[in-house]
Design a protein around this motif. Sequence first.
Motif, PDB file in Angstrom:
ATOM      1  N   GLU A 198     -40.116 -40.752 -69.800  1.00  0.00           N
ATOM      2  CA  GLU A 198     -38.776 -40.612 -68.329  1.00  0.00           C
ATOM      3  C   GLU A 198     -39.145 -39.794 -67.912  1.00  0.00           C
ATOM      4  O   GLU A 198     -38.536 -38.824 -68.618  1.00  0.00           O
ATOM      5  N   ASP A 199     -39.141 -39.884 -66.632  1.00  0.00           N
ATOM      6  CA  ASP A 199     -39.055 -38.885 -65.923  1.00  0.00           C
ATOM      7  C   ASP A 199     -38.046 -38.409 -65.787  1.00  0.00           C
ATOM      8  O   ASP A 199     -37.223 -38.842 -65.354  1.00  0.00           O
ATOM      9  N   MET A 200     -38.224 -36.899 -65.523  1.00  0.00           N
ATOM     10  CA  MET A 200     -36.758 -36.099 -66.245  1.00  0.00           C
ATOM     11  C   MET A 200     -35.618 -36.273 -64.465  1.00  0.00           C
ATOM     12  O   MET A 200     -34.658 -35.673 -64.492  1.00  0.00           O
ATOM     13  N   PRO A 238     -34.684 -41.076 -63.189  1.00  0.00           N
ATOM     14  CA  PRO A 238     -34.589 -42.321 -63.920  1.00  0.00           C
ATOM     15  C   PRO A 238     -35.287 -43.428 -63.821  1.00  0.00           C
ATOM     16  O   PRO A 238     -35.457 -44.327 -62.963  1.00  0.00           O
ATOM     17  N   GLY A 239     -35.734 -44.354 -65.067  1.00  0.00           N
ATOM     18  CA  GLY A 239     -36.871 -45.200 -64.403  1.00  0.00           C
ATOM     19  C   GLY A 239     -37.784 -45.420 -64.484  1.00  0.00           C
ATOM     20  O   GLY A 239     -38.673 -46.631 -64.288  1.00  0.00           O
ATOM     21  N   LEU A 240     -38.509 -44.268 -64.144  1.00  0.00           N
ATOM     22  CA  LEU A 240     -40.068 -44.016 -64.011  1.00  0.00           C
ATOM     23  C   LEU A 240     -40.918 -42.853 -64.898  1.00  0.00           C
ATOM     24  O   LEU A 240     -39.806 -42.519 -65.604  1.00  0.00           O
ATOM     25  N   ILE A 241     -41.994 -43.798 -65.395  1.00  0.00           N
ATOM     26  CA  ILE A 241     -41.496 -43.878 -67.189  1.00  0.00           C
ATOM     27  C   ILE A 241     -43.300 -43.198 -66.752  1.00  0.00           C
ATOM     28  O   ILE A 241     -44.232 -43.430 -66.158  1.00  0.00           O
ATOM     29  N   ARG A 242     -43.611 -42.444 -67.654  1.00  0.00           N
ATOM     30  CA  ARG A 242     -44.898 -41.633 -66.417  1.00  0.00           C
ATOM     31  C   ARG A 242     -45.469 -41.511 -67.974  1.00  0.00           C
ATOM     32  O   ARG A 242     -45.006 -40.574 -69.444  1.00  0.00           O
ATOM     33  N   ALA A 243     -47.042 -41.785 -68.000  1.00  0.00           N
ATOM     34  CA  ALA A 243     -47.884 -41.687 -69.361  1.00  0.00           C
ATOM     35  C   ALA A 243     -49.160 -40.476 -68.550  1.00  0.00           C
ATOM     36  O   ALA A 243     -50.184 -40.808 -67.638  1.00  0.00           O
TER      37      ALA A 243
END
Length: 95
Positions: free
Chosen positions: A42-44, A47-52
Amino acid sequence: MLILSVCLRVPTDQVAALKPHIARVIAASRAEPGCIVYTLAEDMAEPGLIRAFEIYKDDAALKAHGESEHFKAWRAVSGHYPREGRTLYDATQRP
């Protein structure tokens, strides 16, 4: 070498439920022979943005990842959340 960046939008109240699935796909993906780097978090700042961020040795390694059982299990859990971006870079190509 192929570099893949993906962003996934998850409602903040559902992120905690994804964490065990994230841990499983990270561990299994990092164990793949052609996987060089695999991060999913999760982006610090958002919130709610998951980065791969993923790096694979070659096309065959990326294809094997996509066909793996652990990735299919991850997609079954994460697939209904919208992808906000997907970028694939081929680091073996020169301009």
